[in-house]
Design a protein around this motif. Structure first.
Motif, PDB file in Angstrom:
ATOM      1  N   ALA A  11     -31.937  17.881 -20.418  1.00  9.57           N
ATOM      2  CA  ALA A  11     -30.819  18.772 -20.983  1.00  9.57           C
ATOM      3  C   ALA A  11     -29.456  17.960 -21.046  1.00  9.57           C
ATOM      4  N   GLN A  12     -29.172  17.085 -19.832  1.00  5.87           N
ATOM      5  CA  GLN A  12     -28.034  16.261 -19.955  1.00  5.87           C
ATOM      6  C   GLN A  12     -28.117  14.792 -20.063  1.00  5.87           C
ATOM      7  N   THR A  13     -29.518  14.413 -19.637  1.00  2.43           N
ATOM      8  CA  THR A  13     -29.912  12.993 -19.679  1.00  2.43           C
ATOM      9  C   THR A  13     -30.854  12.607 -20.734  1.00  2.43           C
ATOM     10  N   THR A  14     -30.700  11.489 -21.321  1.00  2.00           N
ATOM     11  CA  THR A  14     -31.925  10.942 -21.947  1.00  2.00           C
ATOM     12  C   THR A  14     -32.281   9.668 -21.124  1.00  2.00           C
ATOM     13  N   THR A  15     -33.420   9.526 -20.528  1.00  2.00           N
ATOM     14  CA  THR A  15     -33.921   8.572 -19.696  1.00  2.00           C
ATOM     15  C   THR A  15     -34.795   7.712 -20.382  1.00  2.00           C
ATOM     16  N   GLU A  61     -30.334   5.404 -18.151  1.00  2.00           N
ATOM     17  CA  GLU A  61     -30.092   6.889 -18.666  1.00  2.00           C
ATOM     18  C   GLU A  61     -28.872   6.982 -19.367  1.00  2.00           C
ATOM     19  N   ILE A  62     -29.058   7.940 -20.408  1.00  2.00           N
ATOM     20  CA  ILE A  62     -27.747   8.026 -21.398  1.00  2.00           C
ATOM     21  C   ILE A  62     -27.463   9.407 -21.221  1.00  2.00           C
ATOM     22  N   PRO A  63     -26.042   9.496 -20.686  1.00  2.00           N
ATOM     23  CA  PRO A  63     -25.612  10.916 -20.591  1.00  2.00           C
ATOM     24  C   PRO A  63     -25.679  11.769 -21.746  1.00  2.00           C
ATOM     25  N   TYR A  64     -26.572  12.129 -22.129  1.00  2.00           N
ATOM     26  CA  TYR A  64     -26.584  12.639 -23.745  1.00  2.00           C
ATOM     27  C   TYR A  64     -28.023  13.510 -23.709  1.00  2.00           C
ATOM     28  N   GLY A  65     -27.790  14.798 -24.010  1.00  2.00           N
ATOM     29  CA  GLY A  65     -29.068  15.698 -23.929  1.00  2.00           C
ATOM     30  C   GLY A  65     -28.936  17.096 -24.725  1.00  2.00           C
ATOM     31  N   GLY A  66     -29.849  17.649 -24.710  1.00  2.00           N
ATOM     32  CA  GLY A  66     -30.091  18.960 -25.436  1.00  2.00           C
ATOM     33  C   GLY A  66     -28.941  19.941 -25.114  1.00  2.00           C
ATOM     34  N   LYS A  79     -28.674   0.965 -29.003  1.00  2.00           N
ATOM     35  CA  LYS A  79     -27.969  -0.275 -28.134  1.00  2.00           C
ATOM     36  C   LYS A  79     -28.654  -0.634 -27.019  1.00  2.00           C
ATOM     37  N   ILE A  80     -29.489   0.238 -26.145  1.00  2.00           N
ATOM     38  CA  ILE A  80     -30.213  -0.118 -25.153  1.00  2.00           C
ATOM     39  C   ILE A  80     -31.498  -0.624 -25.354  1.00  2.00           C
ATOM     40  N   LEU A  81     -32.479  -0.540 -26.612  1.00  2.00           N
ATOM     41  CA  LEU A  81     -33.504  -0.952 -26.954  1.00  2.00           C
ATOM     42  C   LEU A  81     -33.372  -2.093 -27.823  1.00  2.00           C
TER      43      LEU A  81
END
Ligand SMILES: Nc1ncnc2c1ncn2[C@@H]1O[C@H](COP(=O)(O)OP(=O)(O)OP(=O)(O)O)[C@@H](O)[C@H]1O
Ligand SMILES: [Mg+2]
Length: 363
Positions: A208-212, A226-231, A283-285
């Motif tokens: 919801a808040q984080t994409t891991t 972890e990206i602070p970006y979610g649903g 960016k991360i991957l």
């Protein structure tokens, strides 16, 4: 990671099962899983998810401790567990993992090497953190050990420990949520694990808040971010553009209108946000998805409630350049047939992975 060491071992007197209750305090809900193990097979015995209100947690800060405590205690009532000893998951900017190779030696020397090497990677102060590590493999010909270091700042663990105690449970272990996901992944695909591990596998948890993001290679995670970006960003945008309450927007996003269709406006919002998230993931991957890179991962799995967003798995697949599968814990992990309907199991398969992974822990 055995964050609490054995300070609570005296409390184990009444404890006969060994399996800890797994507690995942996520932004959208508190999830709790009780697992059992018979021979080599794990089984999900019971599971509960208690929704949290919109503002219970904001940007990793618990704003409404009473609501969290109440949710933990309600979830605990629902799972009908006799034992109260639990494993709590932590994540966020005050946690980290680092895969590294250190010179081999006696256990003590290896520990010293790990602590010495880790210091430079821990951005939040070694003295205020719990650090632990697992030896993933020995690389004999180079005389090194390949280890995974995990660290979490004490204050975040302490807060969750205190809420969990107030809810009447006995916290025994604190573990990183990313490690919990990786443990479920290993349990779920024993027959494919060699291939998945050798070729590199990307696992994405859309929360919801984080994409891991986890890249699993050579028997363990080589990268977790972890990206602070979610649903929630999508829900808030629907709320804003359509003048709805948070709950109405959340409902509409998950279930569509009265006919179960997603209005075009909403599809547009979802697509926009998914594109931005994919840019962050790229960016991360980068290193792991570039065609022709020797490190390119050949497999990809998605989990988390956000993985159910229409189109997200297809867009992820375009980004990573390989087919994306839903991480299905029930590929191998069994479940108590009496306690779950098919719908419940398919819901738990997406949003219950972290709680199940924490519930795999034993004392
Ligand atoms: N069917 C669905 N379609 C679209 N989105 C969904 C669906 N079901 C759940 N979600 C979204 O998934 C998110 C919740 O997923 P999950 O339970 O994995 O997150 P969480 O663990 O609470 O959050 P976090 O890990 O960020 O703390 C919410 O944003 C919710 O709106
Ligand atoms: Mg989550």
């Amino acid at each position: 990671m055995s964050g609490l060491k054995d300070t609570l071992s005296g409390l184990l007197a009444n404890f006969d099962k060994g399996q800890l209750v797994g507690i995942d305090i996520g932004l959208s809900s508190v999830k709790m899983a009780m697992m059992s193990k018979y021979k080599k097979t794990y089984k999900l015995e019971s599971y509960a998810a208690v929704d949290l209100s919109e503002a219970a947690i904001i940007e990793d800060e618990i704003q409404k401790p009473d609501e969290i405590i109440d949710a933990i205690s309600r979830a605990f009532t629902q799972i009908k567990s006799k034992q109260r000893i639990c494993c709590i998951g932590v994540d966020g900017p005050n946690t980290m993992t680092k895969r590294m190779q250190v010179s081999d030696g006696t256990a003590e020397e290896v520990e010293d090497n790990v602590l010495w090497e880790s210091e430079q990677y821990i951005p939040f102060g070694v003295e205020d953190s719990e650090i632990d590590y697992f030896v993933i493999r020995d690389i004999k010909d180079q005389d090194v050990k390949d280890v995974l270091v995990v660290a979490a700042r004490n204050d975040i663990s302490e807060k969750l420990i205190s809420y969990t105690k107030e809810a009447g449970l006995i916290p025994k272990v604190v573990d990183l949520k990313s490690i919990a996901i990786s443990n479920v992944f290993e349990q779920a695909y024993p027959d494919r694990l060699d291939e998945l591990s050798e070729n590199g596998t990307i696992i994405v948890d859309f929360g919801a808040q984080t994409t891991t993001v986890i890249v699993y290679k050579n028997n363990g995670p080589v990268l977790t971010r972890e990206i602070p970006y979610g649903g929630v960003l999508i829900t808030e945008e629907i709320q804003r553009q359509m003048g709805l309450s948070y709950e109405e927007a959340e409902d509409l996003k998950k279930s569509g209108d009265e006919n179960g269709n997603l209005p075009e406006e909403i599809m547009g919002i979802i697509d926009d946000k998914v594109v931005s998230l994919m840019e962050e993931l790229r960016k991360i991957l980068n290193f792991y998805i570039a065609a022709g890179s020797s490190e390119q991962a050949r497999f990809c799995f998605a989990t988390g409630g956000g993985a159910l967003l229409p189109g997200i798995v297809e867009t992820l697949s375009e980004l990573v350049g390989v087919e994306v599968e839903y991480l299905n814990p029930f590929e191998t992990i069994e479940f108590n047939q009496k306690n779950f309907s098919e719908d419940e199991i398919s819901y738990i398969a997406s949003s219950g992975v972290v709680a199940m992974g924490l519930g795999l822990r034993k004392v």
